[in-house]
Design an enzyme around this catalytic site. Structure first.
Site, PDB file in Angstrom:
ATOM      1  N   MET A  10       0.836  -1.219   0.000  1.00 21.70           N
ATOM      2  CA  MET A  10       0.000   0.000   0.000  1.00 21.70           C
ATOM      3  C   MET A  10       0.862   1.258   0.000  1.00 21.70           C
ATOM      4  O   MET A  10       0.888   2.003   0.972  1.00 21.70           O
ATOM      5  CB  MET A  10      -0.915  -0.013   1.232  1.00 21.70           C
ATOM      6  N   GLN A  52     -11.327   3.075  -0.061  1.00 26.27           N
ATOM      7  CA  GLN A  52     -10.990   4.355   0.565  1.00 26.27           C
ATOM      8  C   GLN A  52     -11.724   5.507  -0.107  1.00 26.27           C
ATOM      9  O   GLN A  52     -12.342   6.346   0.557  1.00 26.27           O
ATOM     10  CB  GLN A  52      -9.478   4.609   0.474  1.00 26.27           C
ATOM     11  N   THR A  83       1.935   1.407   5.963  1.00 27.46           N
ATOM     12  CA  THR A  83       1.260   2.580   5.417  1.00 27.46           C
ATOM     13  C   THR A  83       0.681   3.364   6.585  1.00 27.46           C
ATOM     14  O   THR A  83       0.403   2.779   7.645  1.00 27.46           O
ATOM     15  CB  THR A  83       0.143   2.180   4.443  1.00 27.46           C
ATOM     16  N   ASN A  84       0.507   4.658   6.415  1.00 29.13           N
ATOM     17  CA  ASN A  84      -0.081   5.482   7.474  1.00 29.13           C
ATOM     18  C   ASN A  84      -1.604   5.431   7.470  1.00 29.13           C
ATOM     19  O   ASN A  84      -2.232   5.217   8.504  1.00 29.13           O
ATOM     20  CB  ASN A  84       0.371   6.938   7.320  1.00 29.13           C
ATOM     21  N   THR A  85      -2.201   5.605   6.301  1.00 31.68           N
ATOM     22  CA  THR A  85      -3.657   5.786   6.214  1.00 31.68           C
ATOM     23  C   THR A  85      -4.435   4.622   6.796  1.00 31.68           C
ATOM     24  O   THR A  85      -5.445   4.813   7.486  1.00 31.68           O
ATOM     25  CB  THR A  85      -4.074   6.013   4.746  1.00 31.68           C
ATOM     26  N   CYS A 196       3.019   9.827   4.959  1.00 33.38           N
ATOM     27  CA  CYS A 196       2.668   8.835   3.943  1.00 33.38           C
ATOM     28  C   CYS A 196       3.972   8.133   3.624  1.00 33.38           C
ATOM     29  O   CYS A 196       4.991   8.799   3.398  1.00 33.38           O
ATOM     30  CB  CYS A 196       2.071   9.492   2.705  1.00 33.38           C
ATOM     31  N   THR A 197       3.958   6.825   3.598  1.00 37.33           N
ATOM     32  CA  THR A 197       5.217   6.088   3.473  1.00 37.33           C
ATOM     33  C   THR A 197       5.855   6.223   2.098  1.00 37.33           C
ATOM     34  O   THR A 197       7.009   5.834   1.914  1.00 37.33           O
ATOM     35  CB  THR A 197       5.003   4.596   3.806  1.00 37.33           C
ATOM     36  N   GLU A 198       5.126   6.797   1.124  1.00 40.27           N
ATOM     37  CA  GLU A 198       5.713   7.046  -0.197  1.00 40.27           C
ATOM     38  C   GLU A 198       6.444   8.385  -0.303  1.00 40.27           C
ATOM     39  O   GLU A 198       7.262   8.576  -1.202  1.00 40.27           O
ATOM     40  CB  GLU A 198       4.637   7.005  -1.296  1.00 40.27           C
TER      41      GLU A 198
END
Length: 229
Positions: A10, A52, A83-85, A196-198
């Site tokens: 994700m 989402q 992932t954060n979300t 956000c991990t990206e």
């Protein structure tokens, strides 16, 4: 060594960051040929993002709970969501398993407090920047949270889903992110949380004077240290 149960995909772009960071930290801690014991369950992000965008968070929770259960059954000692979300559905996940979940916002709050940050800018998906599930974790740790205005929230969110999650790193988008970080710094932010991990694929500490807190790296390090205890 404990076995880490990773829920990734994700997107898979940032899951690679987790795998590399965790193994590097374990090697640093234990030396020699040591590497981390990891079980990885990688979801289909298309399904997650679809739910989402429709606000179907219970459907997201069902997918995440199923993944966590499989990792527990496979022998994981604790869960790390890459992932954060999707930490929005941690309460439902915790009810479905008996092993702990290492919360990314709590890890971020610890890192901020170690650097004596009391007012932080938060960048992430629009869900992370506008909903309480993440911000409240920082507030509970005594950290004031700043987020951009509505237009910049949409810009940040678009870049995450339409570029970074697809492995696209744009110089124009980087300039816009740095503009937003600079403006939040001018408004009093003492540091910036890459929530956000990206985003760490686009922005690093070398790009700004404001202290950068990359949640993928922070979370990965915490997972590695927890596994080595």
């Amino acid at each position: 060594m404990k076995t880490i149960g990773l829920i990734g995909g994700m997107s898979w772009e940032s899951t690679m960051t987790y795998y590399q960071r965790i193994n590097q930290t374990v090697k640093d801690q234990l030396g020699g040929l040591h590497s981390a014991k990891i079980l990885l369950y990688s979801v289909d992000f298309f399904e997650i993002e679809k739910h989402q965008s429709r606000g179907e968070w219970e459907a997201c929770a069902d997918i995440m709970c199923a993944a966590a259960k499989k990792l527990e059954q496979a022998g994981a000692d604790f869960i790390v969501i890459c992932t954060n979300t999707m930490h929005k559905v941690v309460p439902q996940m915790e009810e479905s398993i008996t092993i702990p979940i290492l919360h990314i916002a709590e890890a971020a709050a610890e890192a901020l407090k170690q650097k004596h940050i009391t007012k932080a800018a938060l960048l992430g998906t629009k869900y992370t920047m506008t909903q309480n599930f993440y911000i409240d974790k920082l507030l509970d740790s005594g950290i004031e949270v700043m987020v951009p205005g509505p237009k910049d929230i949409e810009l940040i969110n678009r870049v995450i889903f339409e570029e970074l999650c697809l492995g696209i790193v744009s110089e124009e988008s980087k300039k816009e992110y740095l503009r937003i970080i600079r403006e939040l710094g001018d408004q009093g932010a003492q540091g910036v949380v890459l929530g956000c991990t990206e985003i760490g694929l686009l922005i690093g500490q070398e790009d700004t004077q404001l202290p950068v807190f990359d949640t993928a790296q922070i979370h990965g390090d915490k997972a590695a240290l927890a596994a080595c205890k």
